[in-house]
Design a protein around this motif. Structure first.
Motif, PDB file in Angstrom:
ATOM      1  N   ALA A 255       0.825  -1.165   0.115  1.00  0.00           N
ATOM      2  CA  ALA A 255       0.059  -0.074  -0.017  1.00  0.00           C
ATOM      3  C   ALA A 255       0.912   1.252  -0.018  1.00  0.00           C
ATOM      4  O   ALA A 255       0.718   2.013  -0.882  1.00  0.00           O
ATOM      5  CB  ALA A 255      -0.958   0.026   1.310  1.00  0.00           C
ATOM      6  N   PHE A 256       1.872   1.243   0.896  1.00  0.00           N
ATOM      7  CA  PHE A 256       2.853   2.326   0.873  1.00  0.00           C
ATOM      8  C   PHE A 256       3.700   2.710  -0.326  1.00  0.00           C
ATOM      9  O   PHE A 256       3.589   3.789  -0.726  1.00  0.00           O
ATOM     10  CB  PHE A 256       3.804   2.280   2.082  1.00  0.00           C
ATOM     11  CG  PHE A 256       2.850   3.038   3.312  1.00  0.00           C
ATOM     12  CD1 PHE A 256       2.531   4.202   3.438  1.00  0.00           C
ATOM     13  CD2 PHE A 256       2.546   2.026   4.354  1.00  0.00           C
ATOM     14  CE1 PHE A 256       1.965   4.633   4.654  1.00  0.00           C
ATOM     15  CE2 PHE A 256       2.153   2.324   5.651  1.00  0.00           C
ATOM     16  CZ  PHE A 256       1.829   3.713   5.641  1.00  0.00           C
ATOM     17  N   LEU A 257       3.918   1.451  -1.124  1.00  0.00           N
ATOM     18  CA  LEU A 257       4.570   1.721  -2.246  1.00  0.00           C
ATOM     19  C   LEU A 257       4.001   2.392  -3.328  1.00  0.00           C
ATOM     20  O   LEU A 257       3.998   3.113  -3.981  1.00  0.00           O
ATOM     21  CB  LEU A 257       5.005   0.242  -2.986  1.00  0.00           C
ATOM     22  CG  LEU A 257       5.849   0.163  -4.095  1.00  0.00           C
ATOM     23  CD1 LEU A 257       7.075   1.017  -4.234  1.00  0.00           C
ATOM     24  CD2 LEU A 257       6.121  -1.188  -4.495  1.00  0.00           C
ATOM     25  N   LEU A 258       2.421   1.686  -3.494  1.00  0.00           N
ATOM     26  CA  LEU A 258       1.465   2.298  -4.409  1.00  0.00           C
ATOM     27  C   LEU A 258       1.148   3.802  -4.009  1.00  0.00           C
ATOM     28  O   LEU A 258       1.055   4.448  -5.108  1.00  0.00           O
ATOM     29  CB  LEU A 258       0.240   1.545  -4.351  1.00  0.00           C
ATOM     30  CG  LEU A 258       0.029   0.303  -4.713  1.00  0.00           C
ATOM     31  CD1 LEU A 258      -1.284  -0.490  -4.270  1.00  0.00           C
ATOM     32  CD2 LEU A 258       0.637  -0.003  -6.060  1.00  0.00           C
ATOM     33  N   LEU A 259       1.125   4.332  -2.887  1.00  0.00           N
ATOM     34  CA  LEU A 259       1.113   5.709  -2.617  1.00  0.00           C
ATOM     35  C   LEU A 259       2.360   6.562  -3.202  1.00  0.00           C
ATOM     36  O   LEU A 259       2.153   7.514  -3.611  1.00  0.00           O
ATOM     37  CB  LEU A 259       0.751   5.888  -0.991  1.00  0.00           C
ATOM     38  CG  LEU A 259      -0.346   5.415  -0.162  1.00  0.00           C
ATOM     39  CD1 LEU A 259      -0.455   5.663   1.134  1.00  0.00           C
ATOM     40  CD2 LEU A 259      -1.550   6.106  -0.883  1.00  0.00           C
TER      41      LEU A 259
END
Length: 279
Positions: A255-259
């Motif tokens: 999720a943080f990578l996608l953000l």
């Protein structure tokens, strides 16, 4: 004299509007591929989330060409990742063919849209897709394993595959950013199995999308080969690591990578603004 000056002015405008055809530095492309391979193996995606921004922002590849080339580059990365997931028994072979029926059809439709839609629109769709996936992954979800497939769930998988394939063809991503969360959230699949199943579906999707992109001159096969080939080793390593990571930690990391990826693409919107008028 006036006619000659007018002709020169027209040529200058045309040259300024035309995208650069200079091939990017292959060393940079290889580094992008290494990063994409690690992502593909670790999170069960094709790697397009890294390849597209890497080619556009770092290698300075024209956006449409970057999307088409990215989809081609995901093939060797997906094959390498798949070998690891298969070895660990982390592929649901009942689900994968159903989704693949939809994705291969949708991939052709997506590549057609890639030639039609303005670059700014393509970028916005990419950002929205990534952000929606990230937000959903940040929400806690119980995944204990899927129930038996029914006729309705089979149809749903095909429909999901169709939508995913369309996004894959348009955005140059394998489709794992959509398939993995859907399989976890809607079907209760354990994340590592959802990732392995996603990679299995990405293989035929990338083949079909690349064939279509090639007919539309929206793919650089040499760049794709360098990016995809360099990502093979890191994809295998990522797949091994994924087998030992807890589902909660994996979802949070993803999720943080996608953000982060969404943030990098928001920065490109200004450069794509001229495409609203040109299309």
């Amino acid at each position: 004299m006036i006619r000659a000056r007018l002709a020169r002015s027209v040529r200058r405008v045309a040259n300024a509007a035309a995208p650069t055809t200079t091939r990017p530095d292959m060393r940079i492309v290889a580094l992008v591929g290494l990063a994409a391979g690690a992502l593909g193996g670790l999170f069960g995606v094709g790697g397009g989330l890294i390849i597209v921004p890497g080619l556009v922002l770092v290698a300075k590849v024209e956006r449409r060409l970057a999307h088409g080339t990215s989809l081609a580059a995901t093939l060797p990365i997906a094959l390498a990742s798949l070998s690891t997931y298969v070895a660990h028994g982390n592929v649901d072979w009942a689900v994968a063919p159903l989704m693949a029926i939809g994705t291969v059809t949708g991939a052709v439709a997506g590549t057609k849209l890639l030639t039609i839609l303005p670059k700014r629109t393509i970028t916005i769709v990419f950002i929205v897709t990534v952000l929606a996936t990230a937000v959903r992954l940040l929400l806690a979800t119980e995944a204990t394993g899927r129930d038996n497939l029914t006729a309705w769930s089979g149809v749903l998988l095909v429909v999901i595959g169709l939508a995913t394939g369309t996004l894959s063809g348009l955005l140059g991503i394998g489709g794992g950013v959509v398939m993995v969360p859907v399989m976890v959230v809607l079907f209760g699949m354990v994340p590592v199995i959802a990732k392995g199943t996603s990679v299995a579906v990405i293989v035929p999707t990338s083949i079909m999308g690349t064939l279509s992109n090639r007919s539309n001159a929206n793919v650089d096969l040499k760049v794709a080969a360098v990016a995809g080939g360099s990502g093979v080793v890191s994809a295998i390593a990522g797949g091994v690591i994924a087998d030992g990571i807890s589902p909660g930690v994996a979802n949070l990391m993803f999720a943080f990578l996608l953000l982060f990826v969404a943030g990098t693409q928001i920065l490109t919107l200004r450069s794509d603004h001229d495409e609203v008028a040109v299309g």
